[in-house]
Design an enzyme around this catalytic site. Structure first.
Site, PDB file in Angstrom:
ATOM      1  N   ASP A  90       0.861  -1.201   0.000  1.00 37.55           N
ATOM      2  CA  ASP A  90       0.000   0.000   0.000  1.00 37.55           C
ATOM      3  C   ASP A  90       0.896   1.250   0.000  1.00 37.55           C
ATOM      4  O   ASP A  90       0.873   2.054   0.919  1.00 37.55           O
ATOM      5  CB  ASP A  90      -0.951   0.006   1.212  1.00 37.55           C
ATOM      6  CG  ASP A  90      -0.221   0.048   2.551  1.00 37.55           C
ATOM      7  OD1 ASP A  90      -0.824   0.549   3.535  1.00 37.55           O
ATOM      8  OD2 ASP A  90       0.951  -0.380   2.612  1.00 37.55           O
ATOM      9  N   GLN A 138       6.765  11.651  10.705  1.00 32.93           N
ATOM     10  CA  GLN A 138       6.989  10.746  11.852  1.00 32.93           C
ATOM     11  C   GLN A 138       7.307  11.570  13.103  1.00 32.93           C
ATOM     12  O   GLN A 138       6.925  11.215  14.218  1.00 32.93           O
ATOM     13  CB  GLN A 138       8.142   9.779  11.538  1.00 32.93           C
ATOM     14  CG  GLN A 138       7.829   8.743  10.476  1.00 32.93           C
ATOM     15  CD  GLN A 138       7.021   7.566  10.984  1.00 32.93           C
ATOM     16  OE1 GLN A 138       6.795   7.434  12.190  1.00 32.93           O
ATOM     17  NE2 GLN A 138       6.575   6.693  10.083  1.00 32.93           N
ATOM     18  N   ASP A 141       6.725   1.229   1.879  1.00 31.45           N
ATOM     19  CA  ASP A 141       6.412   0.253   0.822  1.00 31.45           C
ATOM     20  C   ASP A 141       7.248   0.536  -0.429  1.00 31.45           C
ATOM     21  O   ASP A 141       7.739  -0.365  -1.092  1.00 31.45           O
ATOM     22  CB  ASP A 141       4.947   0.334   0.409  1.00 31.45           C
ATOM     23  CG  ASP A 141       3.973   0.130   1.559  1.00 31.45           C
ATOM     24  OD1 ASP A 141       3.828   1.074   2.361  1.00 31.45           O
ATOM     25  OD2 ASP A 141       3.389  -0.957   1.657  1.00 31.45           O
ATOM     26  N   HIS A 176       9.707   0.318   8.201  1.00 33.03           N
ATOM     27  CA  HIS A 176       8.987  -0.928   8.482  1.00 33.03           C
ATOM     28  C   HIS A 176       9.056  -1.944   7.326  1.00 33.03           C
ATOM     29  O   HIS A 176       9.618  -3.025   7.460  1.00 33.03           O
ATOM     30  CB  HIS A 176       7.500  -0.632   8.733  1.00 33.03           C
ATOM     31  CG  HIS A 176       7.221   0.324   9.857  1.00 33.03           C
ATOM     32  ND1 HIS A 176       7.427   0.021  11.186  1.00 33.03           N
ATOM     33  CD2 HIS A 176       6.704   1.579   9.835  1.00 33.03           C
ATOM     34  CE1 HIS A 176       7.059   1.059  11.936  1.00 33.03           C
ATOM     35  NE2 HIS A 176       6.611   2.011  11.158  1.00 33.03           N
ATOM     36  N   ASP A 177       8.442  -1.599   6.200  1.00 36.22           N
ATOM     37  CA  ASP A 177       8.196  -2.598   5.152  1.00 36.22           C
ATOM     38  C   ASP A 177       9.429  -3.222   4.528  1.00 36.22           C
ATOM     39  O   ASP A 177       9.449  -4.437   4.255  1.00 36.22           O
ATOM     40  CB  ASP A 177       7.322  -1.963   4.048  1.00 36.22           C
ATOM     41  CG  ASP A 177       5.949  -1.608   4.559  1.00 36.22           C
ATOM     42  OD1 ASP A 177       5.319  -0.699   3.993  1.00 36.22           O
ATOM     43  OD2 ASP A 177       5.494  -2.244   5.546  1.00 36.22           O
TER      44      ASP A 177
HETATM   45  O1  RIB Z   1       2.591  -0.026  10.895  1.00 31.14           O
HETATM   46  C1  RIB Z   1       3.455   0.167   9.799  1.00 31.14           C
HETATM   47  C2  RIB Z   1       2.783  -0.257   8.539  1.00 31.14           C
HETATM   48  O2  RIB Z   1       1.656   0.571   8.284  1.00 31.14           O
HETATM   49  C3  RIB Z   1       3.679  -0.099   7.298  1.00 31.14           C
HETATM   50  O3  RIB Z   1       3.349  -1.081   6.359  1.00 31.14           O
HETATM   51  C4  RIB Z   1       3.302   1.254   6.769  1.00 31.14           C
HETATM   52  O4  RIB Z   1       3.492   1.349   5.342  1.00 31.14           O
HETATM   53  C5  RIB Z   1       1.847   1.297   7.078  1.00 31.14           C
HETATM   54  O5  RIB Z   1       1.164   0.629   6.031  1.00 31.14           O
HETATM   55 CA    CA Z   2       2.766  -0.499   4.082  1.00 29.83          CA
END
Ligand code: RIB
Ligand code: CA
Length: 308
Positions: free
Chosen positions: A8, A224, A13, A236-237
């Site tokens: 997403d 952030q 991502d 994260h991703d």
């Molecule tokens: O909590 C982090 C996730 O939520 C990541 O995938 C970020 O892209 C959002 O989708």
């Molecule tokens: Ca994501």
């Protein structure tokens, strides 16, 4: 490795897509998009923009515009109005394929001559819909590697992480489907923060990929800081893809994980029974440790790959 990335985009991502394209071990069957960080229309446009800009050549299949049961939510506070604010992508004529994400997943997984790794970096709606459509695909899934969940606290409620909280029912279907589950949760992704030093380090690479990375991360970090008061956004991703590039990156523990789809305040919580209190059947490999230095070495190597 035959792989599908369901995403997403979303700033992190986008970097997961960049990592995917930087390593020849991946035979990318296709990219599927879901609503999450932004609407399905915007996340699909964003995926196409990154694929065009990095000349990845991947086909994109548009997926769910909302979770299985809940109303759709977005995360524009972090990802902005476009879902990928901070970088102006060149115009192009790429369009998503006519086939839906669900139908593509079923077809691609069934037809693959080798088992498929499915990576999800957004709400798990598309994969859940594919499993509901044809449970037999599970036998041809090597593993599901998801960014989502948390052993500890969440990031949208005290209990739940965004991707799982968006569609806990979908996550529950995936965690129970029988395919090996690798959960990359906040416990490790909150350790890979894109600090100013990281941005300056990647800026020195001075190519098109590093320009996209640094411009996106500057905006990601501003948001952030506003939302979480963090001095660097958690990447994260990309940890999902990086853990496939180098299996030494993340340490996983095999435990029982249950998704809370019942309670109100804990809806979407991933209850990872690390101490094995409940002695329930184990069903998931949960990430507990990450080599932060190695992660950013992988990111740097990926950026240098795009010396076009
Ligand atoms: O909590 C982090 C996730 O939520 C990541 O995938 C970020 O892209 C959002 O989708
Ligand atoms: Ca994501």
């Amino acid at each position: 490795m035959n792989i599908i990335l369901d995403c997403d985009p979303g700033h992190d991502d986008a970097i997961a897509l960049l990592l995917l394209g930087s390593n020849k071990k991946f035979n990318v069957l296709g990219i599927t998009t879901t609503a999450g960080n932004q609407t399905i229309e915007k996340t699909t446009i964003n995926a196409l923009n990154v694929i065009n800009y990095l000349n990845l050549g991947y086909k994109v299949y548009m997926g769910a515009n909302k979770p299985l049961k809940r109303d759709a939510v977005i995360c524009d506070a972090i990802h902005g109005e476009s879902g990928l604010d901070g970088f102006i992508f060149p115009k192009h004529n790429l369009k998503p394929e006519n086939m839906s994400a669900k139908d593509f997943m079923v077809k691609a997984i069934k037809e693959s001559k080798e088992k498929v790794v499915v990576v999800t970096t957004g709400p798990m709606t598309n994969l859940a819909l594919a499993i509901l459509e044809d449970k037999n695909i599970v036998s041809n899934i090597e593993k599901i590697v998801l960014m989502g969940g948390s052993i500890g606290a969440g990031n949208v409620t005290p209990a739940a992480e965004f991707n799982i909280n968006c569609d806990a029912e979908a996550a529950d279907i995936c965690f129970r489907c029988g395919a090996p589950i690798y959960m990359v949760g906040l416990d490790v992704t909150r350790k890979v923060l894109v600090t100013e030093d990281i941005i300056n380090r990647m800026k020195k690479i001075n190519n098109n990929a590093s320009k996209m990375f640094t411009d996106l991360m500057i905006t990601f970090n501003i948001n952030q800081k506003k939302v979480f008061n963090l001095d660097g956004g958690p990447l994260h991703d990309p940890v999902t893809i990086a853990s496939l590039i180098n299996p030494n990156l993340v340490h996983f523990e095999y435990v029982n994980t249950e998704i809370d789809i019942i309670s109100s305040s804990s809806y979407g919580r991933t209850n990872c029974d690390i101490p094995n209190y409940l002695k329930k059947e184990k069903n998931s490999y949960v990430a507990t440790k990450i080599d932060v230095d190695l992660f950013f070495d992988i990111i740097e190597e990926a950026l240098r790959y795009y010396n076009f």
